[in-house]
Design a protein around this motif. Structure first.
Motif, mmCIF file in Angstrom:
data_model
loop_
_atom_site.group_PDB
_atom_site.id
_atom_site.type_symbol
_atom_site.label_atom_id
_atom_site.label_comp_id
_atom_site.label_asym_id
_atom_site.label_seq_id
_atom_site.Cartn_x
_atom_site.Cartn_y
_atom_site.Cartn_z
ATOM 1 N N GLU A 197 -7.357 6.496 -6.836
ATOM 2 C CA GLU A 197 -6.679 7.764 -7.100
ATOM 3 C C GLU A 197 -7.062 8.202 -8.504
ATOM 4 O O GLU A 197 -7.160 7.380 -9.405
ATOM 5 C CB GLU A 197 -5.165 7.585 -7.002
ATOM 6 C CG GLU A 197 -4.696 7.141 -5.624
ATOM 7 C CD GLU A 197 -3.224 6.794 -5.606
ATOM 8 O OE1 GLU A 197 -2.405 7.648 -6.016
ATOM 9 O OE2 GLU A 197 -2.896 5.668 -5.207
ATOM 10 N N ASP A 255 0.853 -4.611 -8.097
ATOM 11 C CA ASP A 255 0.767 -3.727 -6.940
ATOM 12 C C ASP A 255 -0.030 -2.482 -7.290
ATOM 13 O O ASP A 255 -0.712 -1.913 -6.455
ATOM 14 C CB ASP A 255 2.171 -3.293 -6.494
ATOM 15 C CG ASP A 255 2.990 -4.461 -5.998
ATOM 16 O OD1 ASP A 255 2.546 -5.156 -5.075
ATOM 17 O OD2 ASP A 255 4.077 -4.692 -6.566
ATOM 18 N N VAL A 256 0.108 -2.050 -8.524
ATOM 19 C CA VAL A 256 -0.559 -0.844 -9.016
ATOM 20 C C VAL A 256 -1.295 -1.213 -10.294
ATOM 21 O O VAL A 256 -0.706 -1.800 -11.198
ATOM 22 C CB VAL A 256 0.464 0.275 -9.332
ATOM 23 C CG1 VAL A 256 -0.252 1.513 -9.866
ATOM 24 C CG2 VAL A 256 1.315 0.608 -8.130
ATOM 25 N N GLY A 304 0.774 -1.217 0.000
ATOM 26 C CA GLY A 304 0.000 0.000 0.000
ATOM 27 C C GLY A 304 0.814 1.278 0.000
ATOM 28 O O GLY A 304 0.279 2.363 0.017
ATOM 29 N N ARG A 305 2.115 1.163 -0.018
ATOM 30 C CA ARG A 305 2.951 2.359 -0.052
ATOM 31 C C ARG A 305 2.953 2.936 -1.449
ATOM 32 O O ARG A 305 2.907 2.215 -2.431
ATOM 33 C CB ARG A 305 4.366 2.015 0.383
ATOM 34 C CG ARG A 305 4.405 1.486 1.803
ATOM 35 C CD ARG A 305 5.810 1.128 2.188
ATOM 36 N NE ARG A 305 5.726 0.144 3.253
ATOM 37 C CZ ARG A 305 6.556 -0.845 3.397
ATOM 38 N NH1 ARG A 305 7.548 -1.013 2.567
ATOM 39 N NH2 ARG A 305 6.421 -1.683 4.386
ATOM 40 N N ASN A 306 3.067 4.241 -1.566
ATOM 41 C CA ASN A 306 2.983 4.893 -2.863
ATOM 42 C C ASN A 306 4.320 5.059 -3.548
ATOM 43 O O ASN A 306 4.382 5.366 -4.708
ATOM 44 C CB ASN A 306 2.309 6.255 -2.733
ATOM 45 C CG ASN A 306 0.845 6.100 -2.435
ATOM 46 O OD1 ASN A 306 0.259 5.052 -2.660
ATOM 47 N ND2 ASN A 306 0.239 7.148 -1.928
ATOM 48 N N ARG A 331 -6.035 -3.530 -4.516
ATOM 49 C CA ARG A 331 -4.837 -3.008 -5.171
ATOM 50 C C ARG A 331 -4.848 -1.484 -5.177
ATOM 51 O O ARG A 331 -5.899 -0.856 -5.097
ATOM 52 C CB ARG A 331 -4.741 -3.494 -6.619
ATOM 53 C CG ARG A 331 -4.641 -4.990 -6.762
ATOM 54 C CD ARG A 331 -3.320 -5.499 -6.198
ATOM 55 N NE ARG A 331 -3.266 -6.933 -6.254
ATOM 56 C CZ ARG A 331 -3.379 -7.733 -5.201
ATOM 57 N NH1 ARG A 331 -3.561 -7.226 -4.011
ATOM 58 N NH2 ARG A 331 -3.303 -9.025 -5.335
ATOM 59 N N ARG A 332 -3.683 -0.899 -5.314
ATOM 60 C CA ARG A 332 -3.611 0.539 -5.564
ATOM 61 C C ARG A 332 -4.101 0.742 -6.998
ATOM 62 O O ARG A 332 -3.598 0.108 -7.935
ATOM 63 C CB ARG A 332 -2.182 1.043 -5.429
ATOM 64 C CG ARG A 332 -2.075 2.534 -5.711
ATOM 65 C CD ARG A 332 -0.657 3.048 -5.615
ATOM 66 N NE ARG A 332 -0.635 4.486 -5.906
ATOM 67 C CZ ARG A 332 0.420 5.128 -6.373
ATOM 68 N NH1 ARG A 332 1.557 4.499 -6.585
ATOM 69 N NH2 ARG A 332 0.348 6.422 -6.609
ATOM 70 N N GLU A 391 -10.910 4.827 -2.261
ATOM 71 C CA GLU A 391 -9.584 4.217 -2.359
ATOM 72 C C GLU A 391 -8.936 4.389 -3.729
ATOM 73 O O GLU A 391 -7.757 4.089 -3.903
ATOM 74 C CB GLU A 391 -9.631 2.732 -1.978
ATOM 75 C CG GLU A 391 -10.492 1.861 -2.874
ATOM 76 C CD GLU A 391 -11.930 1.694 -2.398
ATOM 77 O OE1 GLU A 391 -12.519 0.651 -2.714
ATOM 78 O OE2 GLU A 391 -12.464 2.592 -1.719
#
Length: 153
Positions: free
Chosen positions: A130, A79-80, A5-7, A103-104, A128
């Motif tokens: 973006e 992940d993204v 979850g880190r960007n 997922r991001r 959630e």
């Protein structure tokens, strides 16, 4: 490895990504995949390898089954997940899988499809997700979490 979850890629050893977009849009707006790969990101699936089969009349139900399995696995392995709008039904299925998997997700639209009541989806407005209305350079900067220099493909 997941980025938990880190960007920022700097906080993860490897971040995997998948770009979901219709073939016609891909041809009009090439994805800056090389920029992400140069920063250590790994594309989980190059769906453009299926483009010739999907363009022609030679695609079979077995082809579609295989493609669907690869695309599902790519989403769950990413992940993204980057959704380039407007997208087709496959793009929106990938979006749904990514939402369900936590997922991001980054939605990108150069034409503000995201916030137009006539073209938007309720799912585009989940907290959630973006959103990026702007250029592909803006999108890459959002993914990487910082200002970047983009070179032409």
């Amino acid at each position: 490895m997941r980025n938990n979850g880190r960007n920022s890629l700097q906080e993860a050893e490897v971040a995997e990504f998948l770009c979901g977009v219709e073939l016609q849009e891909y041809r009009q707006r090439p994805v800056h995949r090389a920029t992400l790969e140069s920063k250590g990101y790994v594309n989980t699936y190059d769906w453009t390898q299926n483009a010739s089969a999907l363009d022609g009349s030679t695609v079979t139900l077995d082809d579609l089954s295989s493609i669907g399995q690869h695309e599902r696995d790519a989403v769950t392995g990413a992940d993204v997940v980057v959704v380039l709008l407007p997208g087709g039904k496959g793009t929106h299925v990938e979006l749904g899988i990514a939402i369900a998997q936590g997922r991001r997700i980054i939605l990108h639209s150069p034409a503000e499809v995201i916030d137009n009541p006539g073209t938007t989806s309720t799912f585009y407005h989940l907290p959630e997700l973006e959103k990026c209305n702007g250029t592909l350079d803006d999108l890459i900067a959002l993914i990487l979490g910082r200002e970047v220099s983009i070179t032409a493909d």
